[in-house]
Write an enzyme that holds these catalytic residues in place. Structure first.
Site, PDB file in Angstrom:
ATOM      1  N   ASP A 204       0.853  -1.189   0.000  1.00  0.00           N
ATOM      2  CA  ASP A 204       0.000   0.000   0.000  1.00  0.00           C
ATOM      3  C   ASP A 204       0.887   1.236   0.000  1.00  0.00           C
ATOM      4  OD1 ASP A 204       1.069   0.290   2.541  1.00  0.00           O
ATOM      5  OD2 ASP A 204      -0.846   0.253   3.595  1.00  0.00           O
ATOM      6  N   ASP A 206       1.373   4.730   2.383  1.00  0.00           N
ATOM      7  CA  ASP A 206       0.965   5.324   3.665  1.00  0.00           C
ATOM      8  C   ASP A 206       1.361   6.801   3.721  1.00  0.00           C
ATOM      9  OD1 ASP A 206       0.386   2.626   5.120  1.00  0.00           O
ATOM     10  OD2 ASP A 206       2.432   2.377   4.367  1.00  0.00           O
ATOM     11  N   ASP A 310      -3.282   4.358   2.786  1.00  0.00           N
ATOM     12  CA  ASP A 310      -3.618   4.698   4.172  1.00  0.00           C
ATOM     13  C   ASP A 310      -3.297   6.163   4.410  1.00  0.00           C
ATOM     14  OD1 ASP A 310      -4.475   2.179   4.936  1.00  0.00           O
ATOM     15  OD2 ASP A 310      -2.527   1.557   5.733  1.00  0.00           O
TER      16      ASP A 310
HETATM   17  P1  8DG Z   1       4.128  -2.566   3.059  1.00  0.00           P
HETATM   18  O1  8DG Z   1       2.950  -1.662   3.046  1.00  0.00           O
HETATM   19  O2  8DG Z   1       5.164  -2.202   2.054  1.00  0.00           O
HETATM   20  O3  8DG Z   1       3.733  -3.999   2.973  1.00  0.00           O
HETATM   21  O4  8DG Z   1       4.883  -2.423   4.464  1.00  0.00           O
HETATM   22  P2  8DG Z   1       4.637  -1.332   5.571  1.00  0.00           P
HETATM   23  O5  8DG Z   1       4.371   0.005   4.965  1.00  0.00           O
HETATM   24  O6  8DG Z   1       5.747  -1.444   6.534  1.00  0.00           O
HETATM   25  O7  8DG Z   1       3.363  -1.898   6.301  1.00  0.00           O
HETATM   26  P3  8DG Z   1       1.948  -1.236   6.635  1.00  0.00           P
HETATM   27  O8  8DG Z   1       1.038  -2.382   6.944  1.00  0.00           O
HETATM   28  O9  8DG Z   1       1.490  -0.311   5.576  1.00  0.00           O
HETATM   29  O10 8DG Z   1       2.200  -0.470   7.991  1.00  0.00           O
HETATM   30  C1  8DG Z   1       2.937   0.748   8.059  1.00  0.00           C
HETATM   31  C2  8DG Z   1       3.065   1.191   9.485  1.00  0.00           C
HETATM   32  O11 8DG Z   1       1.831   1.607  10.001  1.00  0.00           O
HETATM   33  C3  8DG Z   1       3.541   0.076  10.402  1.00  0.00           C
HETATM   34  O12 8DG Z   1       4.711   0.470  11.025  1.00  0.00           O
HETATM   35  C4  8DG Z   1       2.552  -0.075  11.475  1.00  0.00           C
HETATM   36  C5  8DG Z   1       1.701   1.134  11.320  1.00  0.00           C
HETATM   37  N1  8DG Z   1       0.300   0.889  11.618  1.00  0.00           N
HETATM   38  C6  8DG Z   1      -0.576   0.006  11.045  1.00  0.00           C
HETATM   39  N2  8DG Z   1      -1.783   0.119  11.603  1.00  0.00           N
HETATM   40  C7  8DG Z   1      -1.675   1.090  12.540  1.00  0.00           C
HETATM   41  C8  8DG Z   1      -2.576   1.693  13.414  1.00  0.00           C
HETATM   42  O13 8DG Z   1      -3.743   1.325  13.468  1.00  0.00           O
HETATM   43  N3  8DG Z   1      -2.098   2.707  14.211  1.00  0.00           N
HETATM   44  C9  8DG Z   1      -0.789   3.116  14.153  1.00  0.00           C
HETATM   45  N4  8DG Z   1      -0.394   4.091  14.926  1.00  0.00           N
HETATM   46  N5  8DG Z   1       0.078   2.558  13.317  1.00  0.00           N
HETATM   47  C10 8DG Z   1      -0.354   1.560  12.538  1.00  0.00           C
HETATM   48  O14 8DG Z   1      -0.273  -0.740  10.128  1.00  0.00           O
HETATM   49 MN    MN Z   2       2.633   0.341   3.835  1.00  0.00          MN
HETATM   50 MN    MN Z   3      -0.487   0.715   5.601  1.00  0.00          MN
END
Ligand code: 8DG
Ligand code: MN
Ligand code: MN
Length: 385
Positions: A204, A206, A310
């Site tokens: 995704d 972020d 996100d």
């Molecule tokens: P990817 O998308 O490339 O697979 O890897 P990523 O970017 O490391 O994973 P991600 O699932 O998009 O998560 C990014 C960061 O966001 C991760 O460090 C944890 C954080 N995170 C969530 N959900 C939540 C939440 O509900 N609250 C907070 N504060 N952080 C969150 O994934």
């Molecule tokens: Mn991510």
């Molecule tokens: Mn994410």
């Protein structure tokens, strides 16, 4: 002084937040195997076991060399008996029978496929698995009742399981910047998650959005979403208050702060050919069918793809905490909170840090948070734990 006969043994600190973990490391052949077992433990809702395997894998990611024999594991922290057994088998036989049988198992494969649908968690996937469902399309064929997220997940299944490139992430950044600037001037938009850690692809994209003027960010999320919706750029969105872990182990905070901290899980509609505009490069994610100039040739597929995005809005006073909390990796975040709690008696969240006497510790940068925690600063590119 004479050089000693043996090179000094690699010392690895025991918390992932105490060490540097680059994106590319030397032991993928072992960490991939351990992470299969971690994933399978998650599918069986055994969190303790899953975290143990993830911690073992993470230690190996931090090593500056390939593990060639059991001697290389001497003095390493976090390696439980089970992980050591798996590593030994791989070093001796090339593969681990447990890992291979997990990989081949019907349950692992079905759980992987079903949880690979956006909106489907382990609990639903497990229930469907026990009812005999195996693949995402089985959800449709058997007429399962799906919530809106799951409906979108099935509808855009192929796109959402195709990695998002850095180029596409940059294209989405431009869209998010345009949307935010259209409804509030002076907002700051930062790319978080894996891309901030230097990953070239992600599942995704972020973003963290804030504004220098405290309070200016209030009510921003719905306005941004409206704008995107009007432009036809949103395929799905769900906004929630960000109360992630706060109620469980978070400190008491002024409730109004919590109220205005918002996050949105969304799916964007990204036009093909929009990514990478401004350069002559044309690396398409698919089979190379995207033309450099759009509109002049018939496209064989749809002219757009779905991308998971996100969005998080944070008041400026919490920006450093939110930045640290949304950069990841997930294990790095988990280890930071564990370090804060177990080693310092502190409480860290993506909103704040409280010391052992429940006093709020202010921070204007990630560096200041590491310093409060008594940790050496680790830059995002070394947080790939
Ligand atoms: P990817 O998308 O490339 O697979 O890897 P990523 O970017 O490391 O994973 P991600 O699932 O998009 O998560 C990014 C960061 O966001 C991760 O460090 C944890 C954080 N995170 C969530 N959900 C939540 C939440 O509900 N609250 C907070 N504060 N952080 C969150 O994934
Ligand atoms: Mn991510
Ligand atoms: Mn994410």
């Amino acid at each position: 002084p004479k050089p000693s006969a043996d090179p000094p043994a690699t010392t690895v600190k025991s918390y992932a937040c105490q060490r540097r973990t680059p994106l590319k490391h030397h032991n993928t052949f072992l960490t991939d195997a351990l992470e299969i077992l971690a994933e399978n433990a998650e599918f069986n809702e055994n969190e303790g076991r899953s975290v143990a395997f993830r911690r073992s894998a993470s230690v190996l990611k931090a090593l500056p060399h390939v593990v060639r024999g059991m001697d290389d594991l001497k003095n390493l922290p976090c390696l439980g008996e089970h992980s050591v057994r798996v590593i030994k088998e791989i070093l001796e036989d090339g593969t681990s029978s447990e890992v291979e049988s997990t990989r081949q198992s019907e349950q692992y494969q079905a759980m992987k496929a079903l949880t690979g649908v956006f909106g489907v968690g382990v609990k639903s996937a497990d229930r469907w698995f026990r009812e005999g469902l195996r693949r995402p399309l089985d959800l449709i064929h058997t007429g399962q009742k799906l919530n809106l997220a799951q409906q979108a997940g099935v509808q855009y299944y192929n796109d959402l399981n195709r990695p998002v490139t850095k180029r596409e992430a940059v294209a989405i950044s431009h869209i998010v910047e345009k949307a935010v600037n259209a409804v509030l001037s002076g907002a700051i938009i930062t790319l978080m998650g894996g891309f901030r850690r230097g990953k070239e692809v992600g599942h995704d994209v972020d973003f963290l959005i804030t504004h220098l003027e405290e309070g200016a960010e209030e009510g921003l999320m719905p306005k941004v979403l409206n704008w995107l919706e009007e432009q036809g750029l949103l395929l799905y969105q769900k906004t929630t208050r960000n109360s992630y872990l706060e109620s469980k182990d978070g400190p008491a905070r002024p409730p109004h702060n919590l109220d205005r901290f918002e996050r949105c899980f969304s799916i964007f509609k990204l036009e093909k050919g929009k990514e990478g505009s401004g350069t002559s490069l044309n690396t398409s994610y698919d089979s190379g069918t995207t033309e450099g100039i759009t509109g002049t040739t018939e496209q064989p597929g749809p002219s757009w793809r779905a991308v998971r995005v996100d969005l998080v809005v944070s008041p400026f006073s919490q920006f450093a905490f939110a930045t640290l909390g949304w950069t990841g990796s997930k294990l790095f975040e988990r280890e930071l909170r564990r370090w804060a709690g177990q080693e310092k008696g502190m409480s860290l969240s993506s909103h704040a840090l409280y010391d052992s006497k429940q006093r709020y510790l202010r921070a204007n940068s990630e560096e200041e948070i590491f310093a409060h925690l008594g940790l050496e600063y680790i830059p995002p590119s070394e947080r790939n734990a």
